[in-house]
Design a protein around this motif. Structure first.
Motif, mmCIF file in Angstrom:
data_model
loop_
_atom_site.group_PDB
_atom_site.id
_atom_site.type_symbol
_atom_site.label_atom_id
_atom_site.label_comp_id
_atom_site.label_asym_id
_atom_site.label_seq_id
_atom_site.Cartn_x
_atom_site.Cartn_y
_atom_site.Cartn_z
ATOM 1 N N SER A 131 30.247 39.071 32.310
ATOM 2 C CA SER A 131 31.149 37.750 32.167
ATOM 3 C C SER A 131 32.119 37.846 33.123
ATOM 4 O O SER A 131 32.456 37.774 33.934
ATOM 5 N N SER A 132 32.724 39.841 32.461
ATOM 6 C CA SER A 132 33.940 39.753 33.426
ATOM 7 C C SER A 132 33.517 40.408 34.754
ATOM 8 O O SER A 132 34.486 40.506 35.543
ATOM 9 N N THR A 133 32.393 41.117 34.809
ATOM 10 C CA THR A 133 31.940 42.176 36.142
ATOM 11 C C THR A 133 31.499 40.557 37.048
ATOM 12 O O THR A 133 31.822 41.097 38.380
ATOM 13 N N ILE A 134 30.856 39.854 36.933
ATOM 14 C CA ILE A 134 30.238 38.389 37.756
ATOM 15 C C ILE A 134 31.936 37.421 38.294
ATOM 16 O O ILE A 134 31.691 37.736 39.379
ATOM 17 N N GLU A 135 33.063 37.720 37.339
ATOM 18 C CA GLU A 135 34.694 37.278 38.404
ATOM 19 C C GLU A 135 34.892 38.298 38.741
ATOM 20 O O GLU A 135 35.115 37.401 39.991
ATOM 21 N N TYR A 193 41.256 35.794 41.708
ATOM 22 C CA TYR A 193 40.581 35.967 40.597
ATOM 23 C C TYR A 193 40.764 34.322 40.086
ATOM 24 O O TYR A 193 39.777 33.571 38.545
ATOM 25 N N GLY A 194 41.465 33.793 39.452
ATOM 26 C CA GLY A 194 42.027 32.274 39.108
ATOM 27 C C GLY A 194 41.006 31.476 39.624
ATOM 28 O O GLY A 194 40.442 30.586 39.349
ATOM 29 N N LEU A 195 41.037 31.498 41.183
ATOM 30 C CA LEU A 195 39.937 30.286 41.639
ATOM 31 C C LEU A 195 38.489 30.903 41.445
ATOM 32 O O LEU A 195 37.516 29.413 40.369
ATOM 33 N N VAL A 196 38.162 31.988 41.133
ATOM 34 C CA VAL A 196 36.807 31.928 40.530
ATOM 35 C C VAL A 196 36.630 32.004 39.269
ATOM 36 O O VAL A 196 35.491 31.345 37.768
ATOM 37 N N ILE A 197 37.469 32.304 38.514
ATOM 38 C CA ILE A 197 37.957 31.773 37.087
ATOM 39 C C ILE A 197 37.257 29.952 36.766
ATOM 40 O O ILE A 197 36.964 30.027 35.609
ATOM 41 N N CYS A 198 38.071 29.666 37.578
ATOM 42 C CA CYS A 198 38.710 28.222 36.466
ATOM 43 C C CYS A 198 36.974 27.144 37.822
ATOM 44 O O CYS A 198 36.498 26.344 36.651
ATOM 45 N N ILE A 199 36.123 27.531 39.306
ATOM 46 C CA ILE A 199 34.571 27.842 39.290
ATOM 47 C C ILE A 199 33.630 27.848 37.957
ATOM 48 O O ILE A 199 32.945 27.072 37.592
ATOM 49 N N PHE A 200 34.036 28.840 37.340
ATOM 50 C CA PHE A 200 33.108 29.189 36.392
ATOM 51 C C PHE A 200 33.283 29.086 35.527
ATOM 52 O O PHE A 200 32.043 28.175 34.883
ATOM 53 N N MET A 201 33.906 29.110 34.785
ATOM 54 C CA MET A 201 35.070 28.085 33.752
ATOM 55 C C MET A 201 34.387 26.274 33.934
ATOM 56 O O MET A 201 33.900 25.655 32.595
ATOM 57 N N GLY A 202 34.741 26.075 34.833
ATOM 58 C CA GLY A 202 34.180 24.571 34.650
ATOM 59 C C GLY A 202 32.290 24.828 35.031
ATOM 60 O O GLY A 202 32.047 23.437 33.711
ATOM 61 N N CYS A 203 31.809 25.450 35.440
ATOM 62 C CA CYS A 203 30.388 25.554 35.207
ATOM 63 C C CYS A 203 29.418 25.393 33.299
ATOM 64 O O CYS A 203 28.320 25.109 33.169
ATOM 65 N N VAL A 204 30.800 26.173 33.142
ATOM 66 C CA VAL A 204 30.227 26.805 31.383
ATOM 67 C C VAL A 204 30.459 25.578 30.758
ATOM 68 O O VAL A 204 29.850 25.717 30.095
ATOM 69 N N TYR A 205 31.688 25.314 31.337
ATOM 70 C CA TYR A 205 31.845 23.489 30.056
ATOM 71 C C TYR A 205 30.744 22.580 30.166
ATOM 72 O O TYR A 205 30.513 22.052 29.386
ATOM 73 N N ASN A 247 47.689 40.591 38.425
ATOM 74 C CA ASN A 247 47.105 41.086 40.098
ATOM 75 C C ASN A 247 46.918 39.826 40.898
ATOM 76 O O ASN A 247 48.139 40.609 41.931
ATOM 77 N N GLN A 248 46.688 38.606 41.041
ATOM 78 C CA GLN A 248 47.442 38.079 41.430
ATOM 79 C C GLN A 248 48.619 37.555 40.902
ATOM 80 O O GLN A 248 49.026 37.174 42.493
ATOM 81 N N TYR A 249 49.429 37.491 40.216
ATOM 82 C CA TYR A 249 50.722 36.579 40.191
ATOM 83 C C TYR A 249 51.745 37.237 39.661
ATOM 84 O O TYR A 249 52.795 36.691 39.295
ATOM 85 N N GLY A 255 34.260 34.346 29.674
ATOM 86 C CA GLY A 255 34.852 34.018 30.993
ATOM 87 C C GLY A 255 36.701 33.513 30.983
ATOM 88 O O GLY A 255 36.732 33.840 32.041
ATOM 89 N N SER A 256 36.834 32.957 29.785
ATOM 90 C CA SER A 256 38.673 32.174 29.710
ATOM 91 C C SER A 256 39.671 33.341 29.420
ATOM 92 O O SER A 256 40.803 33.309 29.995
ATOM 93 N N GLN A 257 38.853 34.557 28.701
ATOM 94 C CA GLN A 257 39.500 35.806 28.042
ATOM 95 C C GLN A 257 39.621 37.288 28.790
ATOM 96 O O GLN A 257 40.948 37.881 29.282
ATOM 97 N N ASP A 258 38.406 37.721 29.651
ATOM 98 C CA ASP A 258 38.333 38.993 29.800
ATOM 99 C C ASP A 258 39.141 39.493 30.497
ATOM 100 O O ASP A 258 40.246 40.540 30.941
ATOM 101 N N LEU A 259 39.222 38.451 31.955
ATOM 102 C CA LEU A 259 39.747 39.095 33.377
ATOM 103 C C LEU A 259 41.154 38.018 33.443
ATOM 104 O O LEU A 259 41.978 38.688 34.340
ATOM 105 N N TYR A 260 41.565 37.613 32.682
ATOM 106 C CA TYR A 260 42.357 36.700 32.592
ATOM 107 C C TYR A 260 43.721 37.965 32.266
ATOM 108 O O TYR A 260 45.108 37.361 33.488
ATOM 109 N N PRO A 261 43.701 38.636 32.067
ATOM 110 C CA PRO A 261 45.416 39.360 32.152
ATOM 111 C C PRO A 261 45.023 40.179 33.369
ATOM 112 O O PRO A 261 46.259 39.783 34.305
#
Length: 514
Positions: A413-417, A437-449, A302-304, A291-297
């Motif tokens: 994970s990456s498909t969900i995000e 994507y940053g918003l989704v990764i942040c919320i997703f990882m918060g739940c995972v933690y 894309n976003q930044y 969740g923290s790695q796959d979609l991060y690149p």
């Protein structure tokens, strides 16, 4: 000195660090102990150099071959991730179709973990490890010679079986003979073989992909070469001493296969709830890493609007943070405890999610370093935590299978995000659609933690558990205490011999007896 049956069972209590489970404890009583047992034991923090010097030559060689195998396992896995565009062009497929090769690897890893885990616990760590690496050679060469998409998918599915089978045997080989005091540090160092493999794959992809007329294929051909050296390395080493002792007990009992099956029945009967817990825990950990790695690149690009080179730099820095974090937190877990270390670093990782996902400048590279320090810091505790929690007779099977089943659960994970991220569009850049994507990764990882913290809090911890047969009540129940007593007494005799004519000769005689 000879041991009687009661003395053998009493050996389990000798280690002051070994937290032994209470089989009669009620659910309410168990839950009431979770907070008090989370208190850090505050064991004296040893000098890490002194810990490393505690290992003898054979223990270092065992650790080294396990690390090499795990590193190259990761290298071979990431070769597809680093050549997706080239593969899509060669096979005339879309990027998402090529990534099915990655998905198939993740799906079939569980099959390999089960098959090679059982083989490792029954026949030893050595030969399943060697067969794994032979499969790496054949399948990496096969990938490099694939002529169409169907061949590619078939080869990668088989590679998933090989990849899934290696982790349990590599971890058992590297750690089960190590001194208890050094396990936390060595566990953290071992786990970072995965990040090191990714770094090597990145470097060699730059050097080998599209630098010849063969395009992406030389990377896979090269990937088939180092396993030859790893096989030669493992052939020069014997079985681990822990497995030799266990094998001696099975020989003493007279029926190797029957004894192994009896051990399995005992393990399932007594530990089925623990095995379920380990799969759930590893699902959370794999969601954490994927969740923290796959979609991060993709988020950075894309976003930044990061350039490909800037994305590569960010990934390399993040992996350096991962390697540092895994080693440091793995070492710290020996002092503060496994559960406390995981929970503490997960809380820190949660506080870093905002800069990790919402900073759009190059400064995000610093956040990436420290976020992956936390993610892989928690992971650095996992190899030895799983080893200590696992039933001794099925240590390879439980470690590998729980890890890979958790990986299977988290493979989407990456498909969900990405799917959720498409619900939060940004203004397009030319013809390129952009998403938050940053918003989704942040919320997703918060739940995972939160999930990982909760599961770790509720779970057990057997820090410092002894791996020898004298400390395995399951094996005693399956084989009878008489067989255990014979092996322990023989080991005591070997110890007396070693004081007279050297430990190496005594060890050789013990190996010959097996």
């Amino acid at each position: 000195m000879a041991y009687n049956n009661k003395e053998i069972m009493a050996l389990e209590e000798e280690s002051p660090m070994y937290n032994t489970p209470d089989e009669q404890m009620s659910v309410g009583r168990y839950l009431s102990t979770r907070l008090p047992t989370l208190k850090p034991p505050m064991a004296k923090a040893p000098n890490p150099i002194r810990l490393l010097r505690m290992l003898n030559t054979q223990q270092w060689l065992f650790w080294g071959v396990g690390f090499c195998g795990w590193t190259w396992d990761a290298f071979d896995f990431f070769t597809v991730s680093l050549t997706v565009s080239d593969l899509a062009e060669t096979f005339d497929k879309t990027t998402s179709q090529i990534t099915w090769g990655i998905t198939l690897v993740l799906m079939f890893r569980s099959v390999g973990a089960i098959l090679f885990g059982i083989a490792g616990d029954r026949y030893g760590r050595k030969w399943p490890f060697i067969v794994n690496n032979i499969m790496f050679i054949v399948l990496e060469l096969g990938t490099g010679f694939c002529q169409n998409y169907k061949q590619f998918l078939a080869v990668r599915a088989l590679y998933g079986v090989a990849m899934g089978g290696l982790y349990g045997n590599a971890a058992a080989t590297a750690l089960e003979d190590c001194p208890a005091e050094a396990r936390g540090l060595l566990s953290g160092m071992l786990q970072q073989g995965y990040a090191f493999g990714y770094l090597l794959a990145t470097v060699f992809a730059r050097a080998l992909v599209n630098t010849t007329n063969h395009g992406w294929r030389p990377l896979y051909w090269f990937g088939a070469c180092p396993p030859v050296l790893i096989i030669a390395f493992r052939l020069c080493l014997p079985e681990t001493q822990s497995f030799i002792e266990r094998s001696q007990v099975r020989h003493a009992n007279g029926n190797l296969t029957g004894t192994f099956i009896a051990e399995g029945r005992v393990a399932l009967k007594k530990h089925w709830l623990l095995l379920t817990y380990l799969v759930l825990l590893m699902a959370g950990f794999n969601f954490m890493s994927h969740g923290s790695q796959d979609l991060y690149p993709t988020m950075l690009q894309n976003q930044y609007n990061f350039s490909p080179n800037a994305v590569t730099v960010a990934q390399v820095v993040a992996n350096l943070g991962a390697m540092t974090g895994g080693t440091v937190i793995g070492f710290a877990s020996q002092t503060f405890g496994r559960r406390f270390s995981i929970i503490f670093i997960s809380i820190i990782g949660g506080t870093l999610l905002y800069p990790y996902t919402f900073v759009g400048s190059k400064s995000v590279i610093a956040a990436a370093y420290f976020e992956q320090f936390c993610v892989q810091g928690a992971w650095g505790v996992i190899p030895i935590h799983l080893m200590e929690l696992s039933p001794g007779s099925f240590r390879t099977f439980v470690v590998g299978t729980s890890y890979q089943l958790g990986n299977l659960v988290s493979s989407a994970s990456s498909t969900i995000e990405s799917t959720i991220g498409e619900r939060f569009p940004l203004p397009p850049k030319g013809k390129t659609k952009r998403y938050q994507y940053g918003l989704v990764i942040c919320i997703f990882m918060g739940c995972v933690y939160a999930y990982v913290i909760l599961l770790t809090f509720l779970g057990p911890e057997y820090r410092g558990r002894q791996f020898g047969v004298a400390h395995d009540s399951d094996l005693a129940e399956a084989t009878g205490s008489e067989a255990m007593a014979a092996v322990v007494n023989r080991r005591e005799a070997m110890g007396n011999e070693s004081s007279d004519d050297g430990g190496e000769k005594a060890m050789e005689r013990g190996i010959e007896r097996v």
